[in-house]
Design a protein around this motif. Structure first.
Motif, PDB file in Angstrom:
ATOM      1  N   TRP A  72       0.858  -1.354  -0.113  1.00 46.87           N
ATOM      2  CA  TRP A  72       0.193  -0.109   0.073  1.00 46.87           C
ATOM      3  C   TRP A  72       0.722   1.282   0.215  1.00 46.87           C
ATOM      4  O   TRP A  72       0.456   2.179  -0.513  1.00 46.87           O
ATOM      5  N   CYS A 114      -6.199   2.844   1.362  1.00 48.37           N
ATOM      6  CA  CYS A 114      -5.845   2.006   0.320  1.00 48.37           C
ATOM      7  C   CYS A 114      -5.009   2.622  -0.632  1.00 48.37           C
ATOM      8  O   CYS A 114      -5.048   4.015  -0.793  1.00 48.37           O
ATOM      9  N   VAL A 131      -4.456  -0.782   3.858  1.00 52.55           N
ATOM     10  CA  VAL A 131      -4.042  -0.883   5.430  1.00 52.55           C
ATOM     11  C   VAL A 131      -5.013  -0.764   6.427  1.00 52.55           C
ATOM     12  O   VAL A 131      -5.915   0.110   6.010  1.00 52.55           O
ATOM     13  N   TYR A 141      -1.690  -4.958   7.293  1.00 47.55           N
ATOM     14  CA  TYR A 141      -2.042  -5.079   5.744  1.00 47.55           C
ATOM     15  C   TYR A 141      -1.799  -6.496   5.360  1.00 47.55           C
ATOM     16  O   TYR A 141      -0.763  -7.468   5.932  1.00 47.55           O
TER      17      TYR A 141
END
Length: 145
Positions: A72, A114, A131, A141
């Motif tokens: 991410w 995200c 996350v 995550y």
């Protein structure tokens, strides 16, 4: 009051580049999250491969670099989602990580962001690279094996 109108968030928005996203982006991300296993108000991480990062008391360059090595965090932008029924924020990843507590302060429950990219002015979400922030001390995550 929606979260992006809270005074501390509005003040942050005045000082940082960002984009307020249409409700459809929040709805799309929430719909994806709802396909995952849940345990109460958070993802049931016992059922998914994952990693966690503990937030330091003061977010520093080392922590930001650790985040940037995650799926991410590799994106130029993070979408900060408050709920599927509110507009989200598109923020630079480093800015969002640096001020995550402030951006989510006052938002109820577990928080989700995200990765996102912008291509020819079009926002592209990567809902799979998200996350979960517990609102206190940990980013969790999913990882792909």
């Amino acid at each position: 009051m929606i979260n992006i109108e809270r005074p501390h968030v509005a003040e942050w928005l005045n000082r940082h580049p960002h984009q307020v996203l249409e409700l459809g982006f929040s709805s799309e991300f929430e719909a994806y999250l709802n396909t995952l296993p849940w345990a109460g108000s958070h993802i049931d991480w016992r059922l998914l491969d994952h990693k966690s990062l503990e937030l330091p008391e003061d977010i520093d360059a080392d922590f930001i670099e650790s985040c940037r090595r995650t799926p991410w965090g590799r994106h130029d932008y993070l979408m900060i989602m408050y709920s599927g029924m509110e507009p989200a924020l598109l923020c630079g990843t480093v800015d969002a990580i640096s001020d995550i507590d402030l951006l989510y302060s006052g938002a109820p429950g577990t928080r989700f962001s995200c990765g996102a990219d912008v291509n020819d002015g079009r926002v592209i979400l990567n809902c799979l690279e998200f996350v979960e922030y517990d609102g206190y001390a940990e980013f969790t995550y999913p990882i792909r094996r």
